[in-house]
Design an enzyme around this catalytic site. Structure first.
Site, mmCIF file in Angstrom:
data_model
loop_
_atom_site.group_PDB
_atom_site.id
_atom_site.type_symbol
_atom_site.label_atom_id
_atom_site.label_comp_id
_atom_site.label_asym_id
_atom_site.label_seq_id
_atom_site.Cartn_x
_atom_site.Cartn_y
_atom_site.Cartn_z
ATOM 1 N N ASP A 47 -5.605 -3.608 4.732
ATOM 2 C CA ASP A 47 -4.585 -3.059 3.816
ATOM 3 C C ASP A 47 -3.708 -1.919 4.370
ATOM 4 O O ASP A 47 -4.226 -1.008 5.032
ATOM 5 C CB ASP A 47 -5.253 -2.443 2.581
ATOM 6 N N GLU A 230 -8.099 -5.216 -7.127
ATOM 7 C CA GLU A 230 -8.048 -4.228 -6.054
ATOM 8 C C GLU A 230 -6.626 -3.672 -5.945
ATOM 9 O O GLU A 230 -5.660 -4.274 -6.409
ATOM 10 C CB GLU A 230 -8.423 -4.880 -4.711
#
Ligand code: FRU
Length: 542
Positions: A47, A230
């Site tokens: 990420d 998330e």
């Protein structure tokens, strides 16, 4: 609000900046290495984290494991860019510590030094992240994720973790309790933090980034829920006024909405990891979805930011100056379905192109649009117009720009007769080995698609080879495509960013070929192809 030059005029000349020589021969030239996307020099990345703009630099931190090309103890890797196109690598910013691995999170400029971390009259950068305690997880506890902060007084070069961490302890029973994204809300005069908590988002408020109060929960019964939630990102955004049409319209009042981006894994429309979004209002305590949307977001239905397989965990930059006005986004260009086994050797994963998000009125209601940032225009090299007029059958466009290139940008606008058009058509990236990726449209199903089933190396995961589709109904049978093809990825923006698809691929020889395919009569309204230059990736000066 900056004008997006891609819209009007559609095709234009641009000056191109010189690209510096790479640090050493072979640097960023390995097989499958993206040439104009951010990727780590080596080892594992997932990420994007802590994206913040400060003193002329776009910071990009990222989930990083410097010791392996698969996921492991997470650090925050770091890079900066002055133009959001070329990047300079910096040393790892945050290392795991006794509280745990450093999972995803965000960063802000604390302009008024509310945290007290500022120094010499300058505001600190404050990073907010999840500590993931591995021994706790292994011991079967359910309180092993909690939120912590760190600050920097030297433009993000070095970081000090706050002695009072964690600032948001785990309530004791939430296993998935992570990915804090913070924003300053001037209306309620507080820092607002969005946190993913398994199947919903928790919002917290704070005066100083250290002391947090739970404000509300959102989303238990809205949107897609077939995977864990998330990487939330809650931010305000102006509804873009319709600027089309000849006569000047009387100025309409500006309207602000709040958007919540929310990644989910698994459960994306084409499988695995994906990012949904919600549109609504935030009153300083609760985020409420627009009533017009609430009905359609029940029973697992969702709005998707990108229908491709490879745009995950993306969030937006903090503190982009108001004079710029853009809401800038970047995602991780992979999918947990296969991210750890993709066939790259020195490094794993790249980020999507930086994109600008906008909220527009559409026949279906308000929808988020994504467009590539204008700064990418500086990467354009040789170009050629795609001949206007009727196209039927296959035409090879590989050499239009003078030389076949693996990195290219394509703008194309087409119309067809809706009555007679039933077969699929589109463009294909191909090589001499018979491998290809098709980017096409199916008028019968009203669907945009990327087909990577024959894209070369696909057998590293049974979940990789796929034909990925997105529902799309172009008005008046007029399709406008903006495509960016790098060595191992393609990003497709249809209808000025109304529909977006991002897919990666691994051909055994680069896709330097480009052709039009489709056994049907269409008319090219206009089009242009550019070869794109490699971006500068400067090594860290340690
Ligand atoms: C999303 C994610 C986050 C987490 C991080 C760990 O891809 O699972 O929820 O913080 O990756 O690397």
């Amino acid at each position: 609000m900056r004008k997006r030059l891609y819209l009007a005029p559609m095709f234009f000349w641009c000056g191109c900046t010189a690209v510096q020589q790479p640090a050493h021969p072979g640097y960023y030239s390995e097989e499958h290495r993206p040439q104009f996307h951010f990727s780590p020099e080596k080892m594992w990345m997932n990420d994007p984290n802590g994206m913040v703009y400060y003193e002329g630099e776009y910071h990009l931190f990222y989930q990083y494991y410097p010791d392996s090309t698969v996921w492991g103890p997470m650090h925050w890797g770091h890079a900066v860019s002055r133009d959001i196109a070329h990047w300079e690598h910096l040393p790892v910013a945050l290392y795991p510590d006794s509280l745990g691995y450093i999972f995803s999170g965000s960063a802000v400029v604390d302009w008024d030094n509310r945290s007290g971390f500022g120094k010499d009259g300058k505001p600190p950068l404050v990073a907010i992240f999840t500590h993931h305690n591995m021994p706790g997880e292994k011991a079967g506890r359910s309180d092993f994720q909690y939120q912590s902060i760190a600050y920097s007084n030297d433009r993000g070069r070095t970081w000090t973790k706050y002695a009072g961490n964690p600032v948001i302890p785990n309530p004791g029973n939430i296993r998935d309790f992570r990915d804090p994204k913070v924003i300053w809300d001037a209306v309620s005069s507080q820092w607002v933090l969005a946190l993913a908590a398994g199947d919903h988002v928790k919002l917290y408020g704070s005066p100083d980034l250290k002391n947090w109060t739970h404000l509300s929960d959102f989303g238990h019964d809205l949107g897609a829920h077939s995977g864990v939630w998330e990487c939330p990102d809650l931010f305000p955004i102006e509804v873009e006024q319709d600027e089309s049409g000849g006569d000047p319209k009387p100025p309409t009042e500006s309207r602000q909405k709040w958007v919540l981006l929310l990644s989910i894994n698994p459960g994306a429309p084409n499988g695995g990891s994906g990012t949904q979004y919600f549109i609504g209002d935030f009153d300083g305590k609760n985020f409420k979805v627009d009533t017009s949307l609430a009905g359609s977001l029940q029973n697992g239905h969702a709005l998707w930011l990108d229908y491709g397989r490879d745009n995950y965990a993306g969030v937006t930059w903090s503190d982009v100056p108001a004079s710029d006005g853009r809401r800038l986004f970047m995602g991780w260009m992979s999918n947990w379905d296969y991210a750890q086994v993709v066939p790259t050797a020195a490094w794993r994963s790249a980020m999507t192109l930086p994109r600008s998000l906008s909220l527009k009125n559409t026949p279906e209601g308000l929808r988020l649009h994504s467009t590539p940032v204008d700064e990418l225009i500086s990467l354009r090299g040789n170009s050629a117009k795609i001949p206007s007029g009727p196209v039927k059958g296959d035409s090879d466009w590989s050499n239009l720009t003078g030389s076949p290139a693996a990195t290219k940008e394509i703008l194309l606008e087409l119309v067809w007769d809706g009555q007679r058009q039933t077969q699929t058509f589109g463009i294909e990236l191909f090589n001499n080995k018979g491998e290809k990726v098709a980017i096409g449209f199916d008028p019968a199903k009203q669907e945009l698609f990327i087909d990577r089933t024959k894209s070369g190396k696909t057998d590293f995961s049974p979940k990789f080879a796929s034909r990925d589709a997105a529902p799309y109904r172009p008005e008046g049978n007029r399709l406008r495509l903006h495509v960016f093809a790098d060595v191992s990825s393609v990003e497709v923006f249809a209808g000025d960013g109304a529909r977006v698809m991002t897919d990666i691929f691994f051909p055994s020889e680069s896709f330097t070929g480009l052709r039009w395919y489709g056994d049907v009569a269409l008319t090219v309204v206009g089009g242009e192809i550019w070869e794109l230059k490699k971006i500068r990736m400067k090594q860290a000066r340690i």
